[in-house]
Write an enzyme that holds these catalytic residues in place. Structure first.
Site, PDB file in Angstrom:
ATOM      1  CB  THR A  32      -1.769   9.598  -3.071  1.00  0.00           C
ATOM      2  OG1 THR A  32      -1.044  10.586  -3.796  1.00  0.00           O
ATOM      3  CG2 THR A  32      -1.906   8.346  -3.943  1.00  0.00           C
ATOM      4  N   GLY A  33      -4.810   8.436  -2.812  1.00  0.00           N
ATOM      5  CA  GLY A  33      -5.594   7.315  -2.269  1.00  0.00           C
ATOM      6  C   GLY A  33      -7.076   7.518  -2.505  1.00  0.00           C
ATOM      7  CB  SER A  34      -9.959   5.270  -2.014  1.00  0.00           C
ATOM      8  OG  SER A  34      -9.718   4.926  -0.667  1.00  0.00           O
ATOM      9  CB  THR A  35      -9.752   9.083   1.882  1.00  0.00           C
ATOM     10  OG1 THR A  35      -9.788   7.721   2.329  1.00  0.00           O
ATOM     11  CG2 THR A  35     -10.685   9.908   2.745  1.00  0.00           C
ATOM     12  N   GLY A  86      -5.143  11.312   3.095  1.00  0.00           N
ATOM     13  CA  GLY A  86      -5.640  10.194   3.886  1.00  0.00           C
ATOM     14  C   GLY A  86      -4.546   9.572   4.731  1.00  0.00           C
ATOM     15  CG  ASP A  88      -2.307   3.318   4.733  1.00  0.00           C
ATOM     16  OD1 ASP A  88      -3.269   3.106   3.976  1.00  0.00           O
ATOM     17  OD2 ASP A  88      -1.208   3.735   4.333  1.00  0.00           O
ATOM     18  CD  GLU A 107       0.917   9.833   0.531  1.00  0.00           C
ATOM     19  OE1 GLU A 107       1.361   9.162   1.479  1.00  0.00           O
ATOM     20  OE2 GLU A 107      -0.078   9.493  -0.119  1.00  0.00           O
TER      21      GLU A 107
HETATM   22  C1  5RP Z   1      -1.052   6.569  -0.130  1.00  0.00           C
HETATM   23  C2  5RP Z   1      -1.492   6.887   1.254  1.00  0.00           C
HETATM   24  C3  5RP Z   1      -2.940   6.981   1.504  1.00  0.00           C
HETATM   25  O1  5RP Z   1      -3.220   8.185   2.125  1.00  0.00           O
HETATM   26  C4  5RP Z   1      -3.357   5.842   2.394  1.00  0.00           C
HETATM   27  O2  5RP Z   1      -2.923   4.633   1.816  1.00  0.00           O
HETATM   28  C5  5RP Z   1      -4.873   5.820   2.602  1.00  0.00           C
HETATM   29  O3  5RP Z   1      -5.501   5.452   1.415  1.00  0.00           O
HETATM   30  P1  5RP Z   1      -7.078   5.278   1.324  1.00  0.00           P
HETATM   31  O4  5RP Z   1      -7.662   6.629   1.474  1.00  0.00           O
HETATM   32  O5  5RP Z   1      -7.294   4.685  -0.050  1.00  0.00           O
HETATM   33  O6  5RP Z   1      -7.496   4.325   2.404  1.00  0.00           O
HETATM   34  O7  5RP Z   1      -0.725   7.086   2.167  1.00  0.00           O
HETATM   35  O8  5RP Z   1       0.333   6.445  -0.210  1.00  0.00           O
END
Ligand code: 5RP
Length: 224
Positions: A32-35, A86, A88, A107
């Site tokens: 989940t997330g933008s990546t 992805g 953080d 996740e």
């Molecule tokens: C979501 C996550 C994402 O993998 C994490 O927040 C990274 O997100 P992004 O790719 O948008 O920076 O753990 O719960």
């Protein structure tokens, strides 16, 4: 390169790794997330080469289905050959902080149920010590105040994530300014607080491979 270009580059590198692993009947884990969203869009190009995916959030399920990719319930499938997601923050041991988007519990479950965990991230996520990014803790709603008091005893500064409910119907406490010297111990310590569902430390089950998007290309990194 922009951050989005770095994310797209690691998503494409992850696709190449996934191609080496999958067959027609494979079901893979998707984060989940933008990546992860860039990865989902890349994955659509090869959707006829595998069976489907298990999604780590409702948002990911919707995006996969919009591309015509089958989405399965984890309970109906066995061990997944690969999970791509992805992070953080990620340290040299490939321990991660995850859950900025609030999907940490699903996740973590999919990571645990997968043979290979591929983390995709741009270079801004690489750290030596985890904890600059606020560490999310998913909590059963009625336990919120109790858990917050227990987290203060650990030296944390828990902040209730306002107006946010996880896909599991729970709430999130974010731990700000909480440097984590021993991620393995802290992951277990926080999870031992009654009322905690899980926390965003991924140390007990780290990534197996980090694809890191840097201005001079994508680096493939394994744990030290
Ligand atoms: C979501 C996550 C994402 O993998 C994490 O927040 C990274 O997100 P992004 O790719 O948008 O920076 O753990 O719960």
């Amino acid at each position: 390169m922009t951050q989005d270009e770095l994310k797209k580059a690691v998503a494409e590198a992850a696709l190449e790794e996934v191609k080496k692993i999958i067959s027609k009947d494979s079901i893979i884990g998707v984060g989940t997330g933008s990546t992860a969203n860039f990865f989902i869009d890349a994955l659509a190009e090869i959707k006829l080469d595998f069976d489907g995916a298990v999604a780590s959030s409702e948002a990911t399920r919707e995006r996969l289905q919009a591309h015509g990719i089958n989405v399965y319930d984890l309970n109906g499938v066995g061990t997944l050959p690969v999970y791509v997601d992805g992070a953080d923050e990620v340290n040299p041991h490939l321990h991660m902080v995850k859950g900025g988007g609030g999907a940490l519990t699903r996740e973590k479950i999919i990571g645990a149920a997968s043979t290979k965990f591929i983390c995709i991230a741009d270079e801004s996520k690489q750290v030596d010590i985890l904890g600059t990014f606020p560490l999310p803790v998913e909590v059963i709603p009625m336990a919120r105040s109790y858990v917050a008091r227990e987290l203060v005893k650990l030296g944390a500064n828990p902040v209730y994530r306002e107006d946010f409910v996880t896909d599991n119907g729970n709430v999130i406490l974010d731990l700000y300014n909480f440097p984590i010297d021993d991620p393995l111990a802290m992951e277990q310590r926080i999870n031992n607080i009654t009322g905690v569902v899980t926390n965003g430390l991924f140390a007990l089950r780290p990534a197996d491979l980090l694809l890191l998007g840097c201005s001079d290309g994508v680096k493939s990194i394994t744990a030290v």
